[in-house]
Design an enzyme around this catalytic site. Structure first.
Site, PDB file in Angstrom:
ATOM      1  N   MET A 226      -2.138   4.514  -3.821  1.00 32.20           N
ATOM      2  CA  MET A 226      -3.123   5.496  -3.365  1.00 32.20           C
ATOM      3  C   MET A 226      -2.439   6.853  -3.435  1.00 32.20           C
ATOM      4  SD  MET A 226      -4.687   3.159  -0.331  1.00 32.20           S
ATOM      5  CE  MET A 226      -3.269   2.069  -0.380  1.00 32.20           C
TER       6      MET A 226
ATOM      7  N   ASP B 231       0.828  -1.207   0.000  1.00 35.12           N
ATOM      8  CA  ASP B 231       0.000   0.000   0.000  1.00 35.12           C
ATOM      9  C   ASP B 231       0.858   1.253   0.000  1.00 35.12           C
ATOM     10  OD1 ASP B 231      -2.757  -1.013   0.230  1.00 35.12           O
ATOM     11  OD2 ASP B 231      -2.032  -1.873   2.106  1.00 35.12           O
TER      12      ASP B 231
HETATM   13  C1  DX5 Z   1      -6.204   0.512   3.158  1.00 33.27           C
HETATM   14  C2  DX5 Z   1      -5.270  -0.447   2.464  1.00 33.27           C
HETATM   15  C3  DX5 Z   1      -5.398  -1.844   2.873  1.00 33.27           C
HETATM   16  C4  DX5 Z   1      -5.088  -2.142   4.321  1.00 33.27           C
HETATM   17  C5  DX5 Z   1      -5.870  -3.361   4.710  1.00 33.27           C
HETATM   18  O1  DX5 Z   1      -6.121   1.740   2.508  1.00 33.27           O
HETATM   19  O2  DX5 Z   1      -5.502  -0.392   1.066  1.00 33.27           O
HETATM   20  O3  DX5 Z   1      -4.634  -2.705   2.025  1.00 33.27           O
HETATM   21  O4  DX5 Z   1      -3.725  -2.362   4.551  1.00 33.27           O
HETATM   22  O5  DX5 Z   1      -5.654  -3.597   6.066  1.00 33.27           O
HETATM   23  P1  DX5 Z   1      -6.697  -4.408   6.956  1.00 33.27           P
HETATM   24  O6  DX5 Z   1      -6.784  -5.778   6.366  1.00 33.27           O
HETATM   25  O7  DX5 Z   1      -6.087  -4.351   8.303  1.00 33.27           O
HETATM   26  O8  DX5 Z   1      -8.006  -3.677   6.847  1.00 33.27           O
HETATM   27 ZN    ZN Z   2      -4.509  -1.890  -0.212  1.00 33.68          ZN
END
Ligand code: DX5
Ligand code: ZN
Length: 242
Positions: A70, A37
């Site tokens: 992102m 991410d």
């Molecule tokens: C949120 C990220 C996710 C996050 C998911 O913006 O895109 O990939 O790391 O983490 P969990 O599984 O803890 O919700």
């Molecule tokens: Zn993600």
């Protein structure tokens, strides 16, 4: 082993002081993908890590590096993430106007191209982009942070994306991301999701390997069942006119 559902632990929930160790743990635990991410503090209100961390981890893992960008105007950084060792790059539909150009740039480098939508973006906006996609990522939380609660209202997007993929006859993977654990993974998997991101549920578990296999078991059961149920009416000949 060739699984029908791929598990993608999200590095965001790993111990940042022990990244190499944590990556090895999930790889040994059977994860096929490593979800990475990347956040710029503008597209989302958080900053995570960039291409430098990804290239540092690359020599230590054979997993598919699933880079989730992102960031605003991702075209600026596609080359950097490809050089860093991304196998697939996901951009956000809401992060730019030139989605097709960015997806083409990813593919022309020989990498898998994917697009993601936030919970409030309806899946139908992706229709014109289907020919340029290897994967669709449906966010099941607001992007920006790990450890949030799964939003079941995003299942409408999973269903719509699965339908579009089937109707168009595309082979596009369908990924879900945010708040997923073995307790709820059957919800998206029973609607056709076949790449499962899990951050906290894997890295914060006592045994990441056990967490991966629990999530996989639940996900595959639900995914295979929905696939079977969809083909049943035809194999039973229920639609035949007599
Ligand atoms: C949120 C990220 C996710 C996050 C998911 O913006 O895109 O990939 O790391 O983490 P969990 O599984 O803890 O919700
Ligand atoms: Zn993600």
């Amino acid at each position: 082993m060739n699984h029908s559902v791929k598990i993608a632990p999200s590095l965001l929930a790993a111990d940042f002081a022990n990244l190499q160790r944590d990556v090895a743990r999930v790889e040994e635990g059977g994860a096929e993908y490593l979800h990475l991410d990347v956040m710029d503090g503008i597209f989302v209100p958080n900053i995570s890590f960039g291409a430098g961390i990804i290239s540092a981890l690359r020599p230590h893992s054979k997993m598919f590096f699933d880079v989730h960008l992102m960031i605003t105007e991702p075209i600026r950084y596609i080359d950097d993430f490809i050089s860093a060792g991304a196998d697939g790059i996901t951009i956000h539909y809401e992060s730019c106007e030139n989605q097709e150009e960015v997806l083409r740039a990813i593919r022309s480098a020989g990498k898998k191209a994917a697009i993601s939508i936030k919970p409030a973006t309806p899946a139908f906006v992706l229709e014109p982009l289907l020919p340029y996609l290897d994967m669709i990522l449906i966010m099941t939380v607001e992007p920006g942070f790990g450890g949030q609660k799964f939003m079941s209202e995003t299942m409408a997007n999973v269903e719509a994306a699965a339908q579009m993929i089937r109707d168009g006859g595309y082979s596009i993977a369908l990924e879900v991301d945010g708040g997923i654990s073995s307790a709820n993974v059957a919800i998206p998997a029973s609607r056709g999701a076949n790449v499962i991101v899990a951050g906290s549920a894997v890295f914060k578990a006592q045994s990441p390997a056990q967490a991966i296999s629990d999530i996989r078991e639940e996900a595959e059961r639900a995914y295979l069942l929905q696939a079977q149920e969809r083909i049943k009416p035809f194999s039973l000949g229920e639609n035949q006119q007599t």
